[in-house]
Write a protein that holds these residues in place. Structure first.
Motif, PDB file in Angstrom:
ATOM      1  N   MET A   1      41.812  38.402  32.823  1.00 21.70           N
ATOM      2  CA  MET A   1      41.871  36.936  32.596  1.00 21.70           C
ATOM      3  C   MET A   1      43.182  36.547  31.926  1.00 21.70           C
TER       4      MET A   1
ATOM      5  N   CYS B   1      43.277  35.126  28.050  1.00 23.29           N
ATOM      6  CA  CYS B   1      42.350  35.741  27.104  1.00 23.29           C
ATOM      7  C   CYS B   1      43.117  36.674  26.156  1.00 23.29           C
TER       8      CYS B   1
ATOM      9  N   PHE C   1      42.110  39.084  24.160  1.00 22.29           N
ATOM     10  CA  PHE C   1      41.767  40.508  24.202  1.00 22.29           C
ATOM     11  C   PHE C   1      42.194  41.154  25.519  1.00 22.29           C
ATOM     12  N   CYS C   2      42.280  40.398  26.623  1.00 28.15           N
ATOM     13  CA  CYS C   2      42.884  40.936  27.852  1.00 28.15           C
ATOM     14  C   CYS C   2      44.358  41.226  27.596  1.00 28.15           C
TER      15      CYS C   2
ATOM     16  N   HIS D   1      37.304  42.331  31.577  1.00 28.20           N
ATOM     17  CA  HIS D   1      36.940  41.049  30.952  1.00 28.20           C
ATOM     18  C   HIS D   1      35.498  40.682  31.280  1.00 28.20           C
TER      19      HIS D   1
ATOM     20  N   HIS E   1      35.589  37.524  24.892  1.00 35.04           N
ATOM     21  CA  HIS E   1      35.776  38.782  25.634  1.00 35.04           C
ATOM     22  C   HIS E   1      34.945  39.785  24.839  1.00 35.04           C
TER      23      HIS E   1
HETATM   24 ZN    ZN Z   1      39.528  39.008  28.402  1.00 39.09          ZN
END
Ligand code: ZN
Ligand code: AMP
Length: 114
Positions: free
Chosen positions: A1, A4, A6-7, A46, A97
């Motif tokens: 994603m 995002c 955390f991505c 994700h 996430h």
């Molecule tokens: Zn993510």
């Protein structure tokens, strides 16, 4: 994603203090620790939250615990630690996430997460 956080961290577009990495997860230090040891176990895939996980994610949801166990060993807290997953805004989830918190206090005092 694309948008995002955390991505971006698991893709290494954004830096983090990595504790361990395997094919499916990155474990890194929480930027605002709520205990003397506080890391996040984050899948590279994700998935928004536990509420968004289905049968296809059963293996990944199991592996997150085993990765947490490995991280605890790496951090030297295998004598005792807490694992927490926040789900949804009212459950305290800020980052959409899926991730698991690993918390431990080497001095043994209780530190509330929220
Ligand atoms: Zn993510
Ligand atoms: P949650 O409230 O369960 O969604 O947890 C999100 C966690 O991510 C919080 O404990 C934040 O302190 C942590 N966090 C936010 N941004 C970063 C970042 N850039 N690096 C590491 N941890 C972060």
């Amino acid at each position: 994603m694309t948008n995002c956080l955390f991505c971006k961290i698991t893709n290494k577009e954004i830096e983090s203090e990595v504790i361990l990495e395997n094919d499916d997860f990155l474990v890194f230090k929480d930027i605002h620790p709520k205990a003397s040891v506080h890391v996040l176990i984050v899948p590279k895939k994700h998935i928004e939250s536990v509420d968004h996980a289905g049968k296809d994610e059963v293996a990944l949801l199991g592996e997150i615990f085993l990765t947490a166990k490995e991280a605890a060993k790496e951090l030297g807290v295998s004598g005792g630690y807490r694992l927490q997953v926040n789900v949804g805004r009212d459950g305290g989830q800020e980052i959409d996430h899926i991730h698991m918190h690993l918390l431990a206090d080497k001095k043994g005092e209780e530190v509330p997460l929220k």
